[in-house]
Write an enzyme that holds these catalytic residues in place. Sequence first.
Site, mmCIF file in Angstrom:
data_model
loop_
_atom_site.group_PDB
_atom_site.id
_atom_site.type_symbol
_atom_site.label_atom_id
_atom_site.label_comp_id
_atom_site.label_asym_id
_atom_site.label_seq_id
_atom_site.Cartn_x
_atom_site.Cartn_y
_atom_site.Cartn_z
ATOM 1 N N ASP A 1 -24.239 77.364 -2.057
ATOM 2 C CA ASP A 1 -25.320 77.495 -1.070
ATOM 3 C C ASP A 1 -24.784 77.298 0.346
ATOM 4 O O ASP A 1 -25.530 77.421 1.323
ATOM 5 C CB ASP A 1 -26.422 76.471 -1.353
ATOM 6 C CG ASP A 1 -27.028 76.678 -2.734
ATOM 7 O OD1 ASP A 1 -27.186 77.842 -3.138
ATOM 8 O OD2 ASP A 1 -27.329 75.679 -3.405
ATOM 9 N N LYS B 1 -32.943 82.592 -16.388
ATOM 10 C CA LYS B 1 -34.165 82.755 -15.582
ATOM 11 C C LYS B 1 -35.441 82.667 -16.410
ATOM 12 O O LYS B 1 -36.540 82.886 -15.885
ATOM 13 C CB LYS B 1 -34.138 84.104 -14.841
ATOM 14 C CG LYS B 1 -33.020 84.236 -13.821
ATOM 15 C CD LYS B 1 -33.199 83.333 -12.604
ATOM 16 C CE LYS B 1 -32.034 83.473 -11.637
ATOM 17 N NZ LYS B 1 -32.176 82.658 -10.418
ATOM 18 N N HIS C 1 -28.227 82.586 -1.367
ATOM 19 C CA HIS C 1 -29.428 83.373 -1.097
ATOM 20 C C HIS C 1 -29.472 83.707 0.392
ATOM 21 O O HIS C 1 -28.609 83.270 1.150
ATOM 22 C CB HIS C 1 -30.676 82.574 -1.487
ATOM 23 C CG HIS C 1 -30.720 82.217 -2.941
ATOM 24 N ND1 HIS C 1 -31.548 81.243 -3.456
ATOM 25 C CD2 HIS C 1 -30.020 82.702 -3.996
ATOM 26 C CE1 HIS C 1 -31.362 81.153 -4.764
ATOM 27 N NE2 HIS C 1 -30.441 82.024 -5.119
ATOM 28 N N ARG D 1 -34.267 69.721 -6.162
ATOM 29 C CA ARG D 1 -34.569 70.886 -6.990
ATOM 30 C C ARG D 1 -34.322 70.549 -8.459
ATOM 31 O O ARG D 1 -33.335 69.911 -8.802
ATOM 32 C CB ARG D 1 -33.723 72.084 -6.576
ATOM 33 C CG ARG D 1 -33.992 73.271 -7.491
ATOM 34 C CD ARG D 1 -33.630 74.564 -6.865
ATOM 35 N NE ARG D 1 -33.475 75.578 -7.900
ATOM 36 C CZ ARG D 1 -33.042 76.802 -7.677
ATOM 37 N NH1 ARG D 1 -32.725 77.168 -6.470
ATOM 38 N NH2 ARG D 1 -32.922 77.656 -8.660
ATOM 39 N N ASP E 1 -29.082 88.281 -8.654
ATOM 40 C CA ASP E 1 -28.910 86.897 -8.188
ATOM 41 C C ASP E 1 -27.697 86.226 -8.821
ATOM 42 O O ASP E 1 -26.839 85.685 -8.134
ATOM 43 C CB ASP E 1 -30.159 86.077 -8.492
ATOM 44 C CG ASP E 1 -30.095 84.708 -7.822
ATOM 45 O OD1 ASP E 1 -29.816 84.667 -6.608
ATOM 46 O OD2 ASP E 1 -30.298 83.696 -8.500
ATOM 47 N N ASP F 1 -34.452 89.313 -9.530
ATOM 48 C CA ASP F 1 -34.027 88.056 -8.939
ATOM 49 C C ASP F 1 -32.913 88.287 -7.923
ATOM 50 O O ASP F 1 -31.912 88.930 -8.232
ATOM 51 C CB ASP F 1 -33.554 87.090 -10.042
ATOM 52 C CG ASP F 1 -33.892 85.668 -9.684
ATOM 53 O OD1 ASP F 1 -33.266 85.132 -8.756
ATOM 54 O OD2 ASP F 1 -34.797 85.097 -10.321
ATOM 55 N N ASP G 1 -37.890 87.621 -5.881
ATOM 56 C CA ASP G 1 -38.246 86.237 -5.538
ATOM 57 C C ASP G 1 -37.558 85.724 -4.284
ATOM 58 O O ASP G 1 -37.993 84.753 -3.678
ATOM 59 C CB ASP G 1 -37.940 85.298 -6.720
ATOM 60 C CG ASP G 1 -36.476 85.363 -7.162
ATOM 61 O OD1 ASP G 1 -35.753 86.311 -6.772
ATOM 62 O OD2 ASP G 1 -36.060 84.464 -7.914
ATOM 63 N N HIS G 2 -36.453 86.353 -3.888
ATOM 64 C CA HIS G 2 -35.717 85.980 -2.682
ATOM 65 C C HIS G 2 -34.550 86.942 -2.574
ATOM 66 O O HIS G 2 -34.281 87.707 -3.501
ATOM 67 C CB HIS G 2 -35.198 84.530 -2.747
ATOM 68 C CG HIS G 2 -34.343 84.260 -3.948
ATOM 69 N ND1 HIS G 2 -33.042 84.729 -4.070
ATOM 70 C CD2 HIS G 2 -34.592 83.603 -5.104
ATOM 71 C CE1 HIS G 2 -32.540 84.363 -5.238
ATOM 72 N NE2 HIS G 2 -33.471 83.695 -5.895
ATOM 73 N N SER H 1 -35.211 80.627 -6.333
ATOM 74 C CA SER H 1 -35.975 81.158 -7.460
ATOM 75 C C SER H 1 -37.118 80.234 -7.859
ATOM 76 O O SER H 1 -38.172 80.682 -8.302
ATOM 77 C CB SER H 1 -35.049 81.368 -8.657
ATOM 78 O OG SER H 1 -33.949 82.156 -8.265
ATOM 79 N N HIS I 1 -24.223 85.429 -6.813
ATOM 80 C CA HIS I 1 -23.708 84.078 -6.578
ATOM 81 C C HIS I 1 -22.203 83.950 -6.811
ATOM 82 O O HIS I 1 -21.576 83.019 -6.334
ATOM 83 C CB HIS I 1 -24.417 83.064 -7.488
ATOM 84 C CG HIS I 1 -25.721 82.573 -6.937
ATOM 85 N ND1 HIS I 1 -25.856 82.090 -5.650
ATOM 86 C CD2 HIS I 1 -26.942 82.469 -7.509
ATOM 87 C CE1 HIS I 1 -27.108 81.709 -5.462
ATOM 88 N NE2 HIS I 1 -27.793 81.946 -6.572
#
Length: 559
Positions: free
Chosen positions: A171, A361, A501, A286, A430, A28, A471-472, A81, A434
């Site tokens: 973000d 996750k 991300h 989301r 991930d 991730d 996934d990213h 994700s 963050h």
Amino acid sequence: MGSSDFSWKLADHPKLPKGKTVAVVVLDGWGEANPDKYNCVHVAETPTMDSLKNGAPEKWRLVKAHGTAVGLPTEDDMGNSEVGHNALGAGRIYAQGAKLVDLALASGKIYDGEGFKYIKECFDHGTLHLIGLLSDGGVHSRLDQLQLLLKGAAERGAKRIRVHILTDGRDVLDGSSVGFVETLENDLLQLREKGVDAQIASGGGRMYVTMDRYENDWSVVKRGWDAQVLGEAPYKFHTAVEAVKELRKEPKASDQYLPPFVIVDESGKSVGPIVDGDAVVTFNFRADRMVMLSKALEYADFDKFDRVCVPKIKYAGMLQYDGELKLPSRYLVTPPEIERTSGEYLVKNGVRTFACSETVKFGHVTFFWNGNRSGYFDASMEEYVEIPSDHGITFNVQPKMKAVEIAEKARDAILSRKFDQVRVNLPNSDMVGHTGDIEATVVACKAADEAVKMILDAVEQVGGIYVVTADHGNAEDMVKRNKTGQPLLDKAGNIQILTSHTLQPVPIAIGGPGLAPGVRFRNDVPGGGLANVAATVMNLHGFEAPSDYETTLIEVVGN
């Protein structure tokens, strides 16, 4: 497709055998970017992932994991994700969250739907409350959608509106909250000039107030509940701009972790608690960080914390956040109908499936992978294992997270030979990425790499096949950059950390002793993305993918 001519039966692949154990590993937040000191994937010791990249060139490539490749509106939209695992599992590209909401707002269809009609019943006598993330990050919500919804609701009879804001800084840049609050305040002022009683009622930082996920820490939701519903918080201010500016002055303050506050009038009374007869809309599109609040707002039978007071409200989400739980039961925009996912096809064609991750996750490798659907397709064929995530700490404190435990579960599942597919998500790059802690993210990447090695060793022992992908992006670029790619500095001359991300592509590698000779990545799918992975995995299980799936990334050369 008419139901009569539809069959779950998959055609056999003409050149690839069935019955090999296939391990599918999703790292991730693990993208591919230029090597420099802010690329934690590059800096970290990652001998396993390096060996995949530097091994056979026809067994490693990059795929797109952002923008239109995962159903988001533009190429400026970073992947996430949720949409990433939707694409990995569904094998097709669906219009996602933001795009669905954009279409519904642009066409006005959002106001004709059942969800809006439901909340509109409160406009005459009650207050419309809007709760969500206030930023233009585009991962969980977008400011412009909130602005359109405010305008649309006021035009359709909302007389009293209260906004409960959650500041971002995850973000988007930390510190940007002040500008977003000023923009919103200006919009609300214009509504007041038109006779609508509209103002901000409460707020707090997204990681400390309301937006927890996967039931990791209910106290986060309770802090929001107390401010939004009860009108109680440790901090009281007369305006939200003042609130955010003052709270940011505290040492170590950040937008993500601002404490809860309420806005009060001259007499010190909260201006917007949620009461009987009110309407509530959570405006994030989301799902994952809205489900817990949805449960608190919707469930009569609720024991996760003491709600103290449960007002009789009409509640709708921007979208339905959990299709299996039907939560919330009312929503403004209909979610993408993701049917016939690769997971369901494979189970119905005899592929016994094991899926595992830790709490943060687990939903991605099950719910999102399976097309926003909870539970098993066939409990006799599947086993899903959730390892509890660390509690009450930020992930940079324990950057190894549960990587070892996940890898051990995967290893045991592979060696048991009870499963044909063993699928895991390793969250480290991930979740630690963050936090913006570069040193911890390097440790996280190393831990994930070691977990991959444990899984590949097990694949080796059973003569299986592996697919390792992501996934990213996230950990591969930890700094904000200018147009030429140079790191951006703040006023004090320090680099501006990137906690979000990225727009980077992600690797995919195939291999293992069970991989048939002559299997390699094709050269004629240069724009391949995450949605192409599903057909690829189906081929490795010995099946052809359904004709409407995005094409496979592999071919078999020679006999």
